[in-house]
Scaffold this motif. Structure first.
Motif, short mmCIF file in Angstrom:
data_model
loop_
_atom_site.label_atom_id
_atom_site.label_comp_id
_atom_site.label_asym_id
_atom_site.label_seq_id
_atom_site.Cartn_x
_atom_site.Cartn_y
_atom_site.Cartn_z
N ILE A 49 0.86 -1.19 0.00
CA ILE A 49 0.00 0.00 0.00
C ILE A 49 0.89 1.23 0.00
O ILE A 49 1.75 1.39 0.88
CB ILE A 49 -0.93 0.01 1.22
CG1 ILE A 49 -1.79 -1.26 1.22
CG2 ILE A 49 -1.81 1.24 1.23
CD1 ILE A 49 -2.68 -1.39 2.44
N SER A 50 0.72 2.10 -0.96
CA SER A 50 1.57 3.27 -1.09
C SER A 50 1.34 4.26 0.04
O SER A 50 0.30 4.25 0.71
CB SER A 50 1.31 3.96 -2.43
OG SER A 50 -0.01 4.49 -2.45
N ALA A 51 2.35 5.12 0.24
CA ALA A 51 2.23 6.16 1.28
C ALA A 51 1.07 7.09 0.98
O ALA A 51 0.40 7.58 1.91
CB ALA A 51 3.54 6.94 1.37
N ARG A 52 0.80 7.35 -0.29
CA ARG A 52 -0.32 8.21 -0.66
C ARG A 52 -1.65 7.58 -0.25
O ARG A 52 -2.56 8.26 0.24
CB ARG A 52 -0.31 8.47 -2.16
CG ARG A 52 -1.45 9.37 -2.65
CD ARG A 52 -1.36 9.60 -4.15
NE ARG A 52 -0.14 10.30 -4.49
CZ ARG A 52 0.19 10.62 -5.75
NH1 ARG A 52 -0.61 10.28 -6.76
NH2 ARG A 52 1.32 11.26 -6.00
N LYS A 53 -1.75 6.26 -0.43
CA LYS A 53 -2.97 5.55 -0.05
C LYS A 53 -3.17 5.57 1.45
O LYS A 53 -4.28 5.78 1.95
CB LYS A 53 -2.89 4.10 -0.55
CG LYS A 53 -4.17 3.32 -0.40
CD LYS A 53 -5.20 3.76 -1.40
CE LYS A 53 -6.39 2.83 -1.45
NZ LYS A 53 -7.40 3.26 -2.42
N VAL A 54 -2.08 5.37 2.19
CA VAL A 54 -2.16 5.41 3.65
C VAL A 54 -2.61 6.78 4.12
O VAL A 54 -3.48 6.91 5.00
CB VAL A 54 -0.79 5.05 4.27
CG1 VAL A 54 -0.81 5.30 5.78
CG2 VAL A 54 -0.43 3.60 3.98
N LYS A 55 -2.04 7.83 3.53
CA LYS A 55 -2.42 9.19 3.90
C LYS A 55 -3.89 9.45 3.61
O LYS A 55 -4.59 10.11 4.39
CB LYS A 55 -1.54 10.18 3.13
CG LYS A 55 -1.75 11.62 3.53
CD LYS A 55 -0.79 12.53 2.78
CE LYS A 55 -1.00 13.99 3.18
NZ LYS A 55 -0.06 14.89 2.46
N TRP A 63 -4.52 1.96 11.07
CA TRP A 63 -5.08 2.64 12.25
C TRP A 63 -4.18 2.46 13.46
O TRP A 63 -3.97 3.41 14.23
CB TRP A 63 -6.48 2.11 12.53
CG TRP A 63 -7.53 2.67 11.61
CD1 TRP A 63 -7.35 3.64 10.68
CD2 TRP A 63 -8.89 2.28 11.54
NE1 TRP A 63 -8.53 3.90 10.02
CE2 TRP A 63 -9.51 3.08 10.53
CE3 TRP A 63 -9.67 1.35 12.21
CZ2 TRP A 63 -10.86 2.96 10.20
CZ3 TRP A 63 -11.02 1.24 11.89
CH2 TRP A 63 -11.61 2.03 10.89
N GLN A 64 -3.66 1.26 13.65
CA GLN A 64 -2.78 1.02 14.79
C GLN A 64 -1.51 1.85 14.68
O GLN A 64 -1.02 2.40 15.67
CB GLN A 64 -2.45 -0.46 14.89
CG GLN A 64 -3.61 -1.33 15.35
CD GLN A 64 -3.27 -2.81 15.36
OE1 GLN A 64 -2.23 -3.23 14.84
NE2 GLN A 64 -4.12 -3.62 15.98
N ALA A 65 -0.96 1.95 13.48
CA ALA A 65 0.28 2.70 13.29
C ALA A 65 0.08 4.19 13.55
O ALA A 65 1.01 4.88 13.98
CB ALA A 65 0.80 2.48 11.87
N HIS A 66 -1.13 4.71 13.32
CA HIS A 66 -1.40 6.13 13.49
C HIS A 66 -2.21 6.43 14.75
O HIS A 66 -2.63 7.57 14.96
CB HIS A 66 -2.14 6.67 12.27
CG HIS A 66 -1.31 6.73 11.02
ND1 HIS A 66 -1.08 5.63 10.23
CD2 HIS A 66 -0.61 7.75 10.45
CE1 HIS A 66 -0.31 5.96 9.21
NE2 HIS A 66 0.01 7.23 9.32
N THR A 75 -10.52 8.77 7.56
CA THR A 75 -10.93 8.36 8.90
C THR A 75 -11.19 9.54 9.81
O THR A 75 -12.15 9.55 10.59
CB THR A 75 -9.85 7.45 9.53
OG1 THR A 75 -9.58 6.35 8.66
CG2 THR A 75 -10.31 6.92 10.88
N THR A 76 -10.35 10.55 9.72
CA THR A 76 -10.41 11.67 10.66
C THR A 76 -11.29 12.82 10.18
O THR A 76 -11.72 13.63 11.01
CB THR A 76 -8.99 12.22 10.91
OG1 THR A 76 -8.39 12.58 9.65
CG2 THR A 76 -8.12 11.17 11.59
N GLN A 77 -11.59 12.90 8.90
CA GLN A 77 -12.29 14.07 8.38
C GLN A 77 -13.67 13.78 7.81
O GLN A 77 -14.45 14.70 7.58
CB GLN A 77 -11.43 14.74 7.29
CG GLN A 77 -10.08 15.21 7.79
CD GLN A 77 -9.19 15.74 6.68
OE1 GLN A 77 -9.68 16.03 5.59
NE2 GLN A 77 -7.90 15.86 6.95
#
Length: 361
Positions: A88-94, A131-134, A100-102
């Motif tokens: 999963i790319s960093a862009r996808k994670v972001k 979610w766990q990582a963030h 999730t937050t907005q």
């Protein structure tokens, strides 16, 4: 034939390598590397050391070179490894974190791993890892209340000052009422705790009445003066004040911390306090019951004695509470207040700023 580079070790390095080589508490890999370097210092070649230790000679050559270049630090730390490329790319994670937050799902108040997985096009396990990582927990919500008391700062400094620096030759009591304690009886008997099975109790209950616990906790030693009463009026509060008066040395000043409930400020209470000058009242700010230390005692009473019990009558409930206080007072332990008034005030100021910002949007 290629000759391996000569390894030279100092006396201090030798002692450390021998300690690692024979230790049973360090990582096996580090002990093996120490043995490689000790054998190399004896003039042995990589092939000989590999055969003796049962490792590939290329491995011996690598750690020999690292020791020559960096000393003990060279073999103590593992080499950085690139690892597997993330699927999963960093862009996808972001994007998942932002979603999730907005935003909220169309048919719910918060995201689940499955609903987010369907929305983002990844697996539920991947959403869980992200979610766990963030540190994201959409299923949880924490309640709060910021005090709007105009005199919050003055009251905060007054009460925290009593906790951290109490007056000499005086007693400080944290006072409050635990109202509407219900005498609840279960409709069916539950099963006791046993290996492989937790204790059971029915979800429904029978009500047999209520009582109110008036309590004053000595902030110095943690002892509690308590009394259960049927009602919660200024008459009961006056009766409890008289009990505190009888239970404390007459030559001590008494500082009582209480909330802003109207019962505590009734004209009859004020008149009684006027003729008992050793009593000094200190009121917590509105919506700040967490400043009252006796709430910790109430929490322990609920968790340790009331929540899992069954009571057939109010007298049985009152007897249980009185026995709990009696056992508590045999070996009382004070709750230690550690938060400074300045730290609390800074936190409340930040919370108010955030609330004002959200309300203005």
């Amino acid at each position: 034939m290629r000759i391996a580079a000569q390894v030279e070790v100092s006396e201090a390095q030798r002692k450390q390598l021998e300690t690692w080589a024979t230790s049973r508490t360090i990582a096996v890999r580090l002990a093996e590397r120490a043995k490689m370097i000790l054998l190399a210092a004896q003039g042995k070649m990589d092939k000989e050391i590999g055969a003796e230790l049962g490792v590939w000679r290329g491995t011996v050559a690598r750690w020999r070179a690292r020791f020559i270049a960096n000393g003990l630090a060279g073999i103590e730390q593992d080499e950085a490894r690139p690892g597997r490329k993330p699927k999963i790319s960093a862009r996808k994670v972001k994007a998942i974190v932002a979603l999730t937050t907005q935003q909220r799902p169309d048919n719910a108040t918060h995201w689940s791993t499955r609903s987010m997985a369907a929305k983002a096009g990844v697996s539920a396990a991947s959403v869980r890892r992200i979610w766990q990582a963030h540190g994201l927990k959409p299923h949880r919500v924490v309640s709060f209340k910021v005090s709007n008391d105009k005199h919050f700062t003055e009251k905060l400094e007054d009460i925290v000052g009593l906790y951290l620096n109490p007056p000499e030759h005086a007693l400080v009591f944290s006072c409050d009422e635990k109202c509407q304690i219900q005498a609840l009886d279960r409709t069916q008997p539950g099963l006791p705790l046993k290996p492989g099975r937790c204790q059971t109790m029915t979800h429904d209950y029978k009500r047999h009445g209520v009582t109110t616990l008036f309590a004053a906790m000595n902030t110095l030693d943690g002892s509690v003066i308590g009394q259960c009463m049927t009602k919660h009026r200024h008459q009961e509060w006056l009766r409890f004040l008289r009990q505190i008066d009888r239970s404390t040395p007459k030559d001590r000043e008494l500082h009582l911390i209480a909330d802003n409930y109207a019962t505590h400020k009734h004209p009859n209470v004020q008149a009684w306090l006027a003729i008992h000058p050793r009593f000094h009242m200190h009121f917590t700010p509105t919506s700040a019951s967490w400043l009252n230390m006796v709430e910790r005692f109430f929490r322990d009473l609920s968790e340790n004695q009331l929540r899992r019990s069954a009571f057939h009558s109010v007298p049985e409930l009152v007897s249980t509470i009185e026995q709990y206080m009696e056992r508590h007072n045999r070996d009382p332990k004070p709750f230690i207040w550690t938060a400074k008034a300045s730290d609390i005030l800074a936190k409340v100021t930040r919370a108010r700023a955030k609330l004002n910002k959200m309300q203005s949007v």
